[in-house]
Design a protein around this motif. Structure first.
Motif, mmCIF file in Angstrom:
data_model
loop_
_atom_site.group_PDB
_atom_site.id
_atom_site.type_symbol
_atom_site.label_atom_id
_atom_site.label_comp_id
_atom_site.label_asym_id
_atom_site.label_seq_id
_atom_site.Cartn_x
_atom_site.Cartn_y
_atom_site.Cartn_z
ATOM 1 N N ASP A 55 75.090 -27.366 -27.635
ATOM 2 C CA ASP A 55 74.057 -28.267 -27.113
ATOM 3 C C ASP A 55 73.147 -28.769 -28.230
ATOM 4 O O ASP A 55 72.729 -29.933 -28.222
ATOM 5 C CB ASP A 55 73.233 -27.555 -26.041
ATOM 6 C CG ASP A 55 74.018 -27.348 -24.753
ATOM 7 O OD1 ASP A 55 75.027 -28.041 -24.552
ATOM 8 O OD2 ASP A 55 73.617 -26.470 -23.957
ATOM 9 N N ALA A 56 72.848 -27.884 -29.190
ATOM 10 C CA ALA A 56 72.022 -28.314 -30.317
ATOM 11 C C ALA A 56 72.747 -29.380 -31.130
ATOM 12 O O ALA A 56 72.152 -30.374 -31.556
ATOM 13 C CB ALA A 56 71.665 -27.113 -31.198
ATOM 14 N N GLY A 57 74.050 -29.186 -31.332
ATOM 15 C CA GLY A 57 74.836 -30.167 -32.073
ATOM 16 C C GLY A 57 74.884 -31.511 -31.357
ATOM 17 O O GLY A 57 74.778 -32.567 -31.995
ATOM 18 N N TYR A 58 75.012 -31.477 -30.039
ATOM 19 C CA TYR A 58 75.057 -32.718 -29.275
ATOM 20 C C TYR A 58 73.773 -33.521 -29.453
ATOM 21 O O TYR A 58 73.807 -34.758 -29.520
ATOM 22 C CB TYR A 58 75.278 -32.393 -27.795
ATOM 23 C CG TYR A 58 75.365 -33.614 -26.909
ATOM 24 C CD1 TYR A 58 76.545 -34.343 -26.815
ATOM 25 C CD2 TYR A 58 74.261 -34.032 -26.165
ATOM 26 C CE1 TYR A 58 76.632 -35.470 -26.014
ATOM 27 C CE2 TYR A 58 74.333 -35.164 -25.364
ATOM 28 C CZ TYR A 58 75.517 -35.877 -25.288
ATOM 29 O OH TYR A 58 75.591 -36.999 -24.493
ATOM 30 N N SER A 59 72.646 -32.823 -29.564
ATOM 31 C CA SER A 59 71.358 -33.511 -29.676
ATOM 32 C C SER A 59 71.212 -34.256 -30.992
ATOM 33 O O SER A 59 70.403 -35.180 -31.092
ATOM 34 C CB SER A 59 70.211 -32.510 -29.519
ATOM 35 O OG SER A 59 70.072 -31.703 -30.676
ATOM 36 N N LEU A 108 65.882 -31.628 -33.543
ATOM 37 C CA LEU A 108 66.063 -30.226 -33.164
ATOM 38 C C LEU A 108 64.737 -29.585 -32.764
ATOM 39 O O LEU A 108 64.670 -28.825 -31.789
ATOM 40 C CB LEU A 108 66.710 -29.445 -34.316
ATOM 41 C CG LEU A 108 68.188 -29.750 -34.590
ATOM 42 C CD1 LEU A 108 68.650 -29.037 -35.855
ATOM 43 C CD2 LEU A 108 69.054 -29.348 -33.400
ATOM 44 N N LEU A 109 63.683 -29.885 -33.496
ATOM 45 C CA LEU A 109 62.376 -29.339 -33.148
ATOM 46 C C LEU A 109 61.939 -29.803 -31.762
ATOM 47 O O LEU A 109 61.380 -29.023 -30.978
ATOM 48 C CB LEU A 109 61.340 -29.744 -34.199
ATOM 49 C CG LEU A 109 61.505 -29.105 -35.584
ATOM 50 C CD1 LEU A 109 60.467 -29.660 -36.552
ATOM 51 C CD2 LEU A 109 61.394 -27.582 -35.510
ATOM 52 N N THR A 110 62.207 -31.065 -31.455
ATOM 53 C CA THR A 110 61.882 -31.575 -30.120
ATOM 54 C C THR A 110 62.682 -30.832 -29.053
ATOM 55 O O THR A 110 62.141 -30.421 -28.012
ATOM 56 C CB THR A 110 62.168 -33.083 -30.049
ATOM 57 O OG1 THR A 110 61.354 -33.773 -31.004
ATOM 58 C CG2 THR A 110 61.874 -33.617 -28.651
ATOM 59 N N LEU A 111 63.976 -30.655 -29.310
ATOM 60 C CA LEU A 111 64.834 -29.930 -28.370
ATOM 61 C C LEU A 111 64.336 -28.505 -28.162
ATOM 62 O O LEU A 111 64.405 -27.973 -27.042
ATOM 63 C CB LEU A 111 66.267 -29.923 -28.898
ATOM 64 C CG LEU A 111 67.309 -29.169 -28.055
ATOM 65 C CD1 LEU A 111 67.524 -29.868 -26.711
ATOM 66 C CD2 LEU A 111 68.635 -29.058 -28.815
#
Length: 293
Positions: free
Chosen positions: A42-46, A72-75
């Motif tokens: 999921d992190a990669g998708y973002s 990533l920080l937003t996620l």
């Protein structure tokens, strides 16, 4: 622990070592991700990337894009500018070239990582059964070793590689602690001729007088030993958030192990090697006997 408080330690740690800054930033991103229960996929998708890239980012193996770190920080829920800005600034610093950048045409990427780690380590324990550790090589011995691997290189390239290796040795003058266990076969294997080997043995004897350098010889009389698998190094850092890193070099790549289960196992092996090898004073006497022959 907030990102801001972590950043206060990160920035004060090793401004001259972008490799370590990348690892420290990656450590923070991994902590934030796991605290939120977000998968690497999921992190990669973002950030329009694969889970493998997230893994490499978290291990500090690749450079960071400001946009990726921001996304990533937003996620991960880090929306306060006071917490975001230090980590974004760290990403910028982590992309700065190290001193070895001018040798980039000579260095494979996997070894650039090691030089960065070496430059930030507070202590290194190493076992060698083929060559004298690079940090302890004389220029003549280093040249002989380099010529083995780069026999087709021109004279200028060979000399640049020698300078690169001897420049790394500055870390010892800066206080890096080095504890090396060296198999006797290393000292019996003649590289560069008898004169070069004699100079190298004398150099080992000289450097062991320094408080931050310990050398133990694993003599033939000791028989088999714990490191039957080959040479390896364990790097330790003053920053508590950085785990020990085990480094094992191969012909065209290297392994970096930073999981506690792995590093603890190799540390146990290193401890056994240190017990099996001649103790430091006896090792100095061994070197003295070699010089007297």
């Amino acid at each position: 622990m907030s990102a801001e408080s972590a950043e206060g330690r990160l920035l004060s740690y090793a401004p001259g070592s972008p490799t370590v800054l990348r690892i420290l930033l990656g450590t923070q991103l991994r902590r934030l991700r796991t605290e939120k229960g977000i998968s690497r996929e999921d992190a990669g998708y973002s950030i329009r990337a694969s889970h493998a890239k997230i893994s490499r980012l978290e291990l500090g193996q690749v450079s960071f894009k400001q946009r990726d770190v921001a996304d990533l920080l937003t996620l991960y829920g880090v929306t306060d500018p006071a917490e975001r800005e230090p980590l974004l600034n760290l990403a910028k610093q982590a992309n700065a070239p190290g001193w070895w950048h001018r040798y980039g045409d000579l260095l494979p990427s996997w070894f650039e990582v090691y030089i960065g780690l070496e430059g930030a380590a507070s202590g290194i324990r190493t076992f060698e059964n083929q060559f004298v550790p690079g940090l302890l090589q004389t220029p003549a011995y280093a040249r002989a070793v380099i010529e083995l691997a780069h026999g087709n290189a021109g004279r200028d390239e060979i000399e640049r590689r020698v300078v690169l290796r001897t420049t790394r040795q500055q870390r010892l003058e800066d206080g890096l602690t080095l504890w090396a266990v060296i198999d006797e076969a290393v000292l019996r294997r003649t590289l560069g001729g008898p004169g070069t080997m004699r100079e190298q043995v004398a150099h080992l004897l000289d450097v062991t007088a320094e408080r931050n350098i310990t050398v133990q010889i694993m003599t033939f009389e000791r028989g088999g030993h714990a490191a039957a698998g080959g040479p390896f190094s364990i790097l330790r850092f003053p920053e508590p958030e950085l785990p020990d890193v085990v480094y094992m070099e191969q012909l065209t790549s290297a392994l970096y192990l930073d999981k506690p289960a792995d590093s603890d196992h190799y540390m146990e092996v290193m401890d056994r090697l240190s017990i099996q090898a001649e103790e430091p004073r006896a090792s100095r006497r061994f070197l003295e006997r070699m010089l007297s022959l």
